[in-house]
Scaffold this motif. Sequence first.
Motif, short mmCIF file in Angstrom:
data_model
loop_
_atom_site.label_atom_id
_atom_site.label_comp_id
_atom_site.label_asym_id
_atom_site.label_seq_id
_atom_site.Cartn_x
_atom_site.Cartn_y
_atom_site.Cartn_z
N LYS A 1 -1.20 7.51 -13.61
CA LYS A 1 -1.38 6.12 -13.22
C LYS A 1 -2.85 5.74 -13.33
O LYS A 1 -3.73 6.56 -13.10
N ASN A 2 -3.09 4.49 -13.68
CA ASN A 2 -4.44 3.97 -13.77
C ASN A 2 -4.62 2.85 -12.74
O ASN A 2 -3.72 2.03 -12.55
N PHE A 3 -5.80 2.83 -12.10
CA PHE A 3 -6.12 1.81 -11.12
C PHE A 3 -7.52 1.28 -11.39
O PHE A 3 -8.38 1.99 -11.89
N LYS A 4 -7.74 0.03 -11.02
CA LYS A 4 -9.08 -0.57 -11.12
C LYS A 4 -9.46 -1.06 -9.73
O LYS A 4 -8.69 -1.77 -9.09
N PHE A 5 -10.64 -0.64 -9.27
CA PHE A 5 -11.13 -1.04 -7.97
C PHE A 5 -12.47 -1.75 -8.13
O PHE A 5 -13.25 -1.44 -9.03
N ARG A 6 -12.74 -2.65 -7.23
CA ARG A 6 -14.05 -3.31 -7.17
C ARG A 6 -14.54 -3.18 -5.73
O ARG A 6 -13.99 -3.79 -4.81
N ILE A 7 -15.57 -2.37 -5.54
CA ILE A 7 -16.12 -2.12 -4.21
C ILE A 7 -17.60 -2.47 -4.24
O ILE A 7 -18.37 -1.89 -5.03
N HIS A 8 -18.03 -3.39 -3.38
CA HIS A 8 -19.42 -3.85 -3.30
C HIS A 8 -19.97 -4.20 -4.68
O HIS A 8 -21.03 -3.73 -5.10
N ASP A 9 -19.25 -5.00 -5.43
CA ASP A 9 -19.63 -5.46 -6.78
C ASP A 9 -19.72 -4.33 -7.80
O ASP A 9 -20.32 -4.51 -8.87
N ASN A 10 -19.18 -3.17 -7.50
CA ASN A 10 -19.14 -2.05 -8.46
C ASN A 10 -17.69 -1.87 -8.90
O ASN A 10 -16.78 -1.82 -8.07
N ASN A 11 -17.48 -1.73 -10.22
CA ASN A 11 -16.14 -1.53 -10.78
C ASN A 11 -15.87 -0.04 -10.95
O ASN A 11 -16.72 0.70 -11.44
N TYR A 12 -14.66 0.38 -10.54
CA TYR A 12 -14.26 1.77 -10.66
C TYR A 12 -12.91 1.82 -11.37
O TYR A 12 -11.95 1.16 -10.95
N ASN A 13 -12.84 2.60 -12.45
CA ASN A 13 -11.58 2.86 -13.14
C ASN A 13 -11.10 4.24 -12.72
O ASN A 13 -11.76 5.25 -13.02
N VAL A 14 -9.98 4.30 -12.05
CA VAL A 14 -9.46 5.56 -11.53
C VAL A 14 -8.17 5.88 -12.25
O VAL A 14 -7.27 5.05 -12.35
#
Length: 139
Positions: A2-15
């Motif tokens: 599975k792929n997820f995209k997060f945005r935490i404190h204006d930082n993008n994370y592709n998990v």
Amino acid sequence: MKNFKFRIHDNNYNVRIVSHEDNIIDLEVNGTSYSVKMKEEIKKTKTPTLVRSASKRPSEPLKVNPSSSTTKIVAPIPGVVLSLDVKVGDTIKVGDRMLVLEAMKMENNIVSEKAGTITAVNISVGQQVLQNEVMIELE
């Protein structure tokens, strides 16, 4: 997996979750691999299986009253009359096909459960009938 995209404190994370066994999860965050051990084992949800309970009363076959002089053949289900194999005055015996009734794209042969002579035909080919509608009468 599975792929997820997060945005935490204006930082993008592709998990991307690579594998999951017991309470160990192998994943990649922005291309960097990590192995994470969960505090508690993740419970796997099962797809529920629907189980229909058996009917409390058995199905009742169409009963013909042997002492009655007239027998009425009724539609067991709603449908359309595809073919009519009998006419008034015909003599039939047990098991003879009287008509074909189409219901839910299936053809149902309606056969005689009693020998006799046809006294009335209340339907015609192409006619739509309702459940329990009298189609044929015989003596």
